[in-house]
Structures are given as C-alpha cells and as structure tokens.
Design a protein around this motif. Structure first.
Motif, PDB file in Angstrom:
ATOM      1  N   THR A 141      -0.232   5.867   2.797  1.00 40.10           N
ATOM      2  CA  THR A 141       0.057   5.630   1.373  1.00 40.10           C
ATOM      3  C   THR A 141       0.240   4.151   0.969  1.00 40.10           C
ATOM      4  N   GLY A 142       0.079   3.212   1.904  1.00 36.86           N
ATOM      5  CA  GLY A 142       0.139   1.807   1.554  1.00 36.86           C
ATOM      6  C   GLY A 142       1.519   1.263   1.242  1.00 36.86           C
ATOM      7  N   ARG A 143       2.593   2.021   1.541  1.00 30.04           N
ATOM      8  CA  ARG A 143       3.948   1.539   1.215  1.00 30.04           C
ATOM      9  C   ARG A 143       4.537   0.696   2.338  1.00 30.04           C
ATOM     10  N   VAL A 144       3.964   0.830   3.531  1.00 31.75           N
ATOM     11  CA  VAL A 144       4.347  -0.019   4.673  1.00 31.75           C
ATOM     12  C   VAL A 144       3.043  -0.432   5.355  1.00 31.75           C
ATOM     13  N   MET A 145       2.982  -1.660   5.897  1.00 34.41           N
ATOM     14  CA  MET A 145       1.781  -2.060   6.637  1.00 34.41           C
ATOM     15  C   MET A 145       1.840  -1.404   8.012  1.00 34.41           C
ATOM     16  N   ASP A 146       1.236  -0.239   8.118  1.00 34.59           N
ATOM     17  CA  ASP A 146       1.345   0.583   9.325  1.00 34.59           C
ATOM     18  C   ASP A 146       0.873  -0.159  10.570  1.00 34.59           C
ATOM     19  N   ARG A 147      -0.234  -0.901  10.435  1.00 34.76           N
ATOM     20  CA  ARG A 147      -0.779  -1.565  11.626  1.00 34.76           C
ATOM     21  C   ARG A 147       0.136  -2.697  12.089  1.00 34.76           C
ATOM     22  N   ALA A 148       0.659  -3.430  11.111  1.00 36.54           N
ATOM     23  CA  ALA A 148       1.548  -4.542  11.464  1.00 36.54           C
ATOM     24  C   ALA A 148       2.765  -4.011  12.220  1.00 36.54           C
ATOM     25  N   ALA A 149       3.277  -2.851  11.787  1.00 36.04           N
ATOM     26  CA  ALA A 149       4.447  -2.253  12.441  1.00 36.04           C
ATOM     27  C   ALA A 149       4.093  -1.838  13.870  1.00 36.04           C
ATOM     28  N   ALA A 150       2.924  -1.221  14.046  1.00 32.88           N
ATOM     29  CA  ALA A 150       2.524  -0.743  15.380  1.00 32.88           C
ATOM     30  C   ALA A 150       2.378  -1.911  16.358  1.00 32.88           C
ATOM     31  N   VAL A 151       1.851  -3.014  15.849  1.00 32.40           N
ATOM     32  CA  VAL A 151       1.640  -4.165  16.732  1.00 32.40           C
ATOM     33  C   VAL A 151       2.985  -4.796  17.116  1.00 32.40           C
ATOM     34  N   ARG A 152       3.878  -4.934  16.148  1.00 28.72           N
ATOM     35  CA  ARG A 152       5.185  -5.516  16.489  1.00 28.72           C
ATOM     36  C   ARG A 152       6.008  -4.571  17.374  1.00 28.72           C
TER      37      ARG A 152
END
Ligand code: B12
Length: 391
Positions: A141-152
C-alpha cells in the motif's frame, strides 16, 4: 512512552520471541530494524519522482514518498520495526499455444491478506508486553518503504533490478512489517551485492532498468500492465511479449533466483490462461474468476487491453474472432489495442476487418491505430508472409 522492555537483554529476548513466532507462522525470513527514517531512500525516491519515473501512478506522490520513509508517521513514538518476507512462486509450466502470462506473485490469493493474517499473532505478542504498547501491521500500500525495511532488517539486499533478494528464496518474497513503540534488539544489515552481474538490466524487454537499482516505471511491464490506466505506448508493445499481468523477467534471469527454493503455494488463478478466453471474458466472469486475487488491480478493461497486446505478440488465427469483436467495443482503448494486434497477426481477414472498421471509426486515436495496423499487415502481406497461427 511504552513500559516495554528497556534494557538490552529484554529487548534481545523479545526480539528472539518475535522472530521465532514469525518463522513458526510460515514467513521465510524475519529481521528487526530501528525506527529511524530511511534517509537515503527518501532522497533517492524523491529524485526519481522529480525525474518523472513514477508518472502515471498519481497516488505515488512526493508527499507519500516522504510519509513512507518514516514509520513514526504510522505509529507515533515508534522504536522498532519487524520486517517479514513471505516466500512464493511455484515453478512455471509452459503449456504452449497462445497463452498470456501472469506474474508469479499473483498466482495465489491476494498476498496482503495472507501476510496480515500471519502477522496478527506476532503483533499481539508485542501488544501483550505492556498496556502502553502500540503496534501496527503494514503490507504494501505504499505507506512504508517495504524494501528499505527489509534491507535494514538484515535478511535481504538490493539487487540491480531494485528487488530485495534473500538467501534461500532469492527475490521470490513479498514483504510486510509491524511497526511498534516497543524496543527490540535490531539486526545488522548484510553487505551482499550483485557484483559485476547485469543480467536483469540487459534482459529487461523494455529497457526499464535505467541504472543499477533504478526502475523507470513508465517502461516497466509491471507498471504498464497493472497500474497504467491509459493506452500502452506503441513503441513498447512488442516488448510486452505474452505478459498480461505484471512481469517476472528481471527475476527469472537473476542467477541468485536460479538457486532459489520455490514455495509451493496454492493456486487461485491459471498462470497462463488462453488469450482467446481472456479476450472474450464478460465483466461478471472476470470478477468471478479473479476475485480475491491481485489480478483485480489491473481492472477488467486493463486486463483485456493487455491481452490484446499479448495476442498481437504471440497470437494468431485463434484470437482473430475475439479481436474482431473488440474492434467494435464501446471503449476506444480496447478498439485501438485490438486493431494493433490484428495488424501484428496480419492476413487478408484481418486487413478486411481493419478496412471495414476504419471507415466508420469515430475516434481519431483509434483511426490512427487502424491506419498503422494496416501498414504493418499490408507490408507483411507484400513480403508474402501469411497470417500467424494458420493451420
Ligand atoms: C510502486 C510499486 C511498484 C511500481 C514501481 C516500482 C518501483 N521501482 O518503485 C511498479 C508497478 C512498477 C512495481 C513493480 C513491481 N513490484 Co512493486 N511495489 C511498489 C510499492 C507499492 C512502492 C515502491 C516504492 O516506494 N517505490 C519508490 C522507489 C524509489 O523505490 P524502489 O524503486 O523500490 O527503490 C528502492 C531500491 O531501488 C533502493 N535503491 C535506491 N537506490 C539504489 C541504488 C542501487 C545501486 C540499488 C541496488 C538499490 C537502490 O532503494 C529504493 C527504496 O527502497 C512497493 C510496496 C512498498 N510499500 O514498498 C511494491 C513492491 C516494491 N513491489 C513488489 C513486487 C513483487 C513487484 C513486482 C515484482 C511485481 C511483478 N512481478 O510484476 C514488480 C517488480 C519491478 C521492479 N523490478 O521493481 C514487492 C517487492 C518484493 C521484493 N522482493 O523486493 C513490493 C515490496 C511489495 C511487497 N510488499 O512485497 N511496483
């Protein structure tokens, strides 16, 4: 402020419990990150927004990108994020013939619900730590940057195709998070990278990966077939091949994915439906066939438009009757794409139909499509090429 565990050992112990529970409910990977804003991703995404790479996705505004780069916009006082990856993607069996291709992530029921349901137990575990504890589930839904979270979170890394890759399942994972004001011990990011490999960039049929990790969505088949509500640019249509919903090329060619263990999920849609069937679907049939699946996102007309393009690329005589019907559809976009497909398939019948409809066509854009299609079909006929798919 939460009265959740504040010292390091409690934060570590709770992190372990959360991760154990996430793996128990079937996630392929889980990791924990602090709730600091994704500064680099915010900068990069705003640059890409200014470069017009997201044009056509009116909902992906600069404000939304800013919002999604800071999880405390969702949970005030957020301290930690639990990022999870759900593996998907059973092997593709090509049955041959004029079939459309649906991207793997859409083969089972809508993944948003699937991830959310599995995350409820994990969220409740966090909420039970104190009366002040807050925790919210977020998927896509674009409310959190999912990929950025997964990488961190330390279980994934960015591929040059912008996908998050994981050990074991490669990029065949879908992402979600829990944002919480409870402190959890964070994991360390990985230092993995694609090295000199550029297969995804070289093999993208429409040249959408314009730099490592940078997608020009306007050229991406996934955007063109799912989010795009407009006509598909003529110059890109041949690049679409048989894709009618999404695209997996940049993942299929990735060497990391060739070693990935594919999950054996249940199938809610036929991954390669016959194009003639899709071209002839009625709207109620479309809703019945694709309800509760991601394919609904393309919309009835969008899916038919895509099927026209795929028919032009891989279809033949079998698709001509349905295309002929669409040539008189009430929607100019469908008439225009059907005309293009008939020009690509060619043959005397197609030329006769295009000529007949061209004479009465009220819409200028469709008339232009018909004129171009006739040029293509006639030049093929002039070279002695016969209609594709003729017995
Ligand atoms: C909008 C969107 C799209 C758009 C635009 C994609 C895009 N590039 O932004 C379109 C419709 C094209 C799309 C396509 C797809 N999508 Co999409 N999409 C999203 C969504 C909703 C928002 C993405 C976003 O914020 N984009 C903004 C831009 C700037 O971010 P970005 O391109 O991801 O850029 C990141 C990296 O490039 C990285 N980065 C920045 N600089 C650099 C530099 C280098 C060198 C590198 C390596 C990386 C890097 O940081 C950026 C920020 O995270 C997310 C869900 C979410 N909430 O995050 C899903 C999401 C990204 N999509 C997903 C999927 C599955 C797909 C498709 C595979 C679907 C398909 N099969 O057709 C394709 C893949 C296309 C591709 N190669 O990216 C998954 C990805 C899972 C994963 N393993 O990575 C997500 C996370 C949904 C989910 N919850 O699982 N998508």
């Amino acid at each position: 402020m939460s009265r959740a565990p504040s010292d390091r050992s409690l934060a570590r112990e709770l992190a372990e419990r959360v991760k154990t529970e996430a793996l128990r409910v079937g996630f392929h990977a889980v990791g924990i990150l602090d709730a600091m804003p994704f500064e680099r991703e915010r900068r990069v995404s705003l640059e890409r927004h200014s470069a017009q790479y997201f044009t056509g996705m009116s909902w992906l505004t600069a404000d939304r990108l800013r919002f999604s780069s800071d999880v405390s916009n969702l949970v005030p006082g957020a301290r930690s994020v639990v990022s999870v990856a759900l593996a998907y993607g059973s092997p593709r069996e090509w049955e041959g013939g004029a079939r459309g291709r649906i991207a793997r992530y859409a083969w089972s029921t809508d993944y948003h619900a699937e991830i959310k349901t599995r995350l409820v137990g994990v969220r409740d575990l966090l909420l039970a730590t104190s009366t002040d504890a807050a925790a919210a589930v977020s998927v896509d839904t674009g409310r959190v940057m999912d990929r950025a979270a997964a990488v961190r979170a330390g279980y994934g890394w960015y591929g040059k195709n912008a996908m998050v890759l994981t050990a074991g399942a490669g990029s065949w994972v879908l992402l979600g998070e829990i944002i919480t004001n409870v402190r959890l011990e964070p994991d360390e990011p990985l230092l993995t990278w694609c090295g000199s490999c550029t297969r995804c960039m070289d093999m993208c049929p429409t040249g959408a990966i314009v730099a490592p990790g940078t997608i020009d969505a306007r050229r991406c088949i996934s955007y063109l077939t799912i989010e795009n509500r407009d006509w598909i640019p003529r110059a890109l249509r041949r690049g679409l091949g048989a894709w009618i919903f999404g695209c997996d090329v940049c993942q299929e060619v990735c060497p990391v994915n060739s070693h990935a263990a594919l999950a054996s999920g249940s199938r809610a849609v036929d991954p390669e439906p016959r194009l003639a069937e899709i071209l002839m679907l009625s709207e109620p049939e479309y809703r019945r066939r694709f309800r509760h699946t991601a394919v609904m996102r393309a919309g009835f007309k969008g899916l038919k438009r895509n099927a026209c393009v795929a028919a032009g690329n891989v279809g033949g005589a079998e698709e001509l009757p349905a295309l002929r019907t669409l040539l008189t559809d009430a929607d100019p976009c469908l008439r225009g794409h059907a005309a293009w497909a008939m020009g690509e398939i060619g043959g005397t019948d197609a030329i006769a139909d295009l000529n007949r409809c061209g004479a009465h066509e009220p819409d200028e854009r469709v008339r232009d499509e018909i004129a171009c299609a006739l040029v293509v079909a006639r030049s093929r006929a002039g070279r002695g090429e016969i209609k594709r798919g003729h017995p």
